[in-house]
Design an enzyme around this catalytic site. Structure first.
Site, PDB file in Angstrom:
ATOM      1  N   HIS A  99      51.263  17.969  52.454  1.00  0.00           N
ATOM      2  CA  HIS A  99      52.564  18.523  52.084  1.00  0.00           C
ATOM      3  C   HIS A  99      52.412  19.407  50.855  1.00  0.00           C
ATOM      4  O   HIS A  99      51.537  19.185  50.025  1.00  0.00           O
ATOM      5  CB  HIS A  99      53.607  17.434  51.850  1.00  0.00           C
ATOM      6  CG  HIS A  99      53.267  16.450  50.784  1.00  0.00           C
ATOM      7  ND1 HIS A  99      52.291  15.482  50.933  1.00  0.00           N
ATOM      8  CD2 HIS A  99      53.774  16.276  49.539  1.00  0.00           C
ATOM      9  CE1 HIS A  99      52.214  14.746  49.844  1.00  0.00           C
ATOM     10  NE2 HIS A  99      53.090  15.215  48.969  1.00  0.00           N
ATOM     11  N   HIS A 101      54.657  20.964  47.706  1.00  0.00           N
ATOM     12  CA  HIS A 101      55.901  20.926  46.950  1.00  0.00           C
ATOM     13  C   HIS A 101      56.297  22.366  46.636  1.00  0.00           C
ATOM     14  O   HIS A 101      55.488  23.122  46.080  1.00  0.00           O
ATOM     15  CB  HIS A 101      55.713  20.177  45.626  1.00  0.00           C
ATOM     16  CG  HIS A 101      55.371  18.736  45.789  1.00  0.00           C
ATOM     17  ND1 HIS A 101      56.298  17.742  45.640  1.00  0.00           N
ATOM     18  CD2 HIS A 101      54.192  18.128  46.077  1.00  0.00           C
ATOM     19  CE1 HIS A 101      55.711  16.568  45.827  1.00  0.00           C
ATOM     20  NE2 HIS A 101      54.425  16.775  46.098  1.00  0.00           N
TER      21      HIS A 101
END
Length: 128
Positions: A99, A101
């Site tokens: 992932h 941010h």
């Protein structure tokens, strides 16, 4: 092996505030935002971290970031965007599913708003 929190979100077992989705990726508002509009861009197929992804997936993620960044700027008045990639526990990675941010920043000090309010602002600008 149990599913990661992101896999549960992708499978709609856990509710989330989705601001972007296509067949390969999902972007959600972070439940513990560092700034108003803090978003996570997540591939739907699990790899432990960004460095383990194929070049194709990394490139596709990089191509989506400007779309999400523009949406956050337009919807929330952000003037800057910080990208954070933690790869491995020693770097601060807590969920071992790739992932990125995408964290908006603002010229003036901005309070973190309730994610439902932020989500509503973003949704009102998705097609506008």
């Amino acid at each position: 092996m149990s599913k990661s929190i992101f896999e549960k979100i992708i499978d709609r077992e856990i509710p989330s505030r989705i601001i972007y989705e296509d067949e390969k990726f999902i972007a959600i508002l972070d439940v513990s935002p560092k700034q108003k509009g803090h978003t996570l861009l997540i591939p739907k197929i699990k790899k432990e971290n960004f460095l383990m992804e194929s070049n194709e997936t990394r490139n596709e993620m990089m191509a989506i970031i400007p779309k999400i960044s523009d949406l956050l700027k337009k919807s929330l008045g952000a003037t800057g965007i910080k990208l954070v990639l933690n790869n491995g526990s020693s770097s601060g990675q807590e969920v071992f599913h790739t992932h990125i941010h995408i964290i908006p920043y603002y010229d003036a000090k901005t309070e973190i708003e309730d994610n439902q309010i932020v989500f509503s602002k973003i949704n009102s600008n998705k097609n506008g």
